[in-house]
Design an enzyme around this catalytic site. Sequence first.
Site, PDB file in Angstrom:
ATOM      1  N   LYS A   1       0.840  -1.205   0.000  1.00 11.43           N
ATOM      2  CA  LYS A   1       0.000   0.000   0.000  1.00 11.43           C
ATOM      3  C   LYS A   1       0.871   1.250   0.000  1.00 11.43           C
ATOM      4  CE  LYS A   1      -3.898  -2.100   0.325  1.00 11.43           C
ATOM      5  NZ  LYS A   1      -4.915  -2.734   0.971  1.00 11.43           N
TER       6      LYS A   1
ATOM      7  N   LYS B   1      -1.969 -14.861  -8.969  1.00 10.61           N
ATOM      8  CA  LYS B   1      -3.060 -15.371  -8.135  1.00 10.61           C
ATOM      9  C   LYS B   1      -4.430 -14.858  -8.555  1.00 10.61           C
ATOM     10  CE  LYS B   1      -4.062 -15.979  -3.479  1.00 10.61           C
ATOM     11  NZ  LYS B   1      -4.026 -15.630  -2.099  1.00 10.61           N
TER      12      LYS B   1
ATOM     13  N   LYS C   1      -9.959 -10.901  -6.323  1.00 10.76           N
ATOM     14  CA  LYS C   1     -11.270 -10.283  -6.555  1.00 10.76           C
ATOM     15  C   LYS C   1     -11.124  -8.907  -7.179  1.00 10.76           C
ATOM     16  CE  LYS C   1     -11.520  -9.521  -1.679  1.00 10.76           C
ATOM     17  NZ  LYS C   1     -12.004 -10.309  -0.582  1.00 10.76           N
TER      18      LYS C   1
END
Length: 336
Positions: free
Chosen positions: A115, A202, A205
């Site tokens: 982040k 991977k 979502k």
Amino acid sequence: MEKKILFSGLTSTGRLTLGNYIGSLNKLLNLQAEKNNEIVIFVANLHALTIPLKREQLIRNVKENLKLYLAIGIDPKITKIYLQSQIKEVNELFYILSTLTTMGQLQRMTQYKDKAKKEANSTFKIPTGILLYPILMAADIILFNPDFVIVGDDQKQHLEFTRDLILRLNNNYDTDIKLVKPKIASIEEGSRIMALKNPTQKMSKSDHNKDNTIFLLDDIKEARRKILGALTDSEDKIYYNLSKKPGISNLLVIYSAIKNIPLSFAEKEFKNLNDYRKFKEIVADTVCDLLTKIQKNYHNLDDDKLQKNLDYNLKYLKNRANKNLDQIKNKIGLLF
Ligand code: TRP
């Protein structure tokens, strides 16, 4: 013999993927079926606040996650379920644990570093809650003093952090918290389901390419189309080899996990097929059968049923949390 306590949670950031199902939810179902453990699971709506949402959206996500837990087959009479914000004790423990943690330790966590990198390149500013995220997660766990935590592969570092904190707590204050162990599926068992069009990355979502990810609430036809469009290779032989055949290996893992059979059985089943199109159709059928079943259960759940299921063990869990927290506070000298 005393039952082992197994603990697990999910951040309620909206829709769950096939990766979530195979990586950890499916494993919970198997453990539930064994009936010789005490299982406690929760939906982490406090953690979800690190991404700001409108009230309605936050509630919708939480309900969706809770309903999906139930729809996949979690039985609240066997597995105890709660919502993170329902048990206030976690906040007090969170503060206590923060005093045993250093800024440097938190800043070295992968999730935070990712982040922070994003912040360097944009106007996005990291909320302090993201830095503190691992402490809250440790508090969730320590509050129930479990033997095992069931998580996906991406939570390994958070579990290590929790174990560090437990050791520190036990050392500094002579508490008796169990040194919790992670229960993480192996790659062959599906801890890392990969993106369908890009099987070296991977399944996520938040992937921008919608064809990479299957959501448990996806339209069935869409889900089929996504599986049939999965990237494979040109060998036309079906076997597991992660580096040479990431796409086929991913589909084999998906198939065997849903069927609940060892990977080697699935390999045997398709050994002489030599037809990727047929193989994908069989995998698509398996995935679509699963989604159909989950979605049918999901749509049968209304808010009333959900509330009843949520209330089922709440009192018991609150008492447990309260007792555990008081024991810790007593050892520290906050209660006497
Ligand atoms: N961080 C976990 C996730 O994103 C969710 C979580 C929060 C959790 N607290 C936990 C998982 C405690 C296990 C135990 O999926």
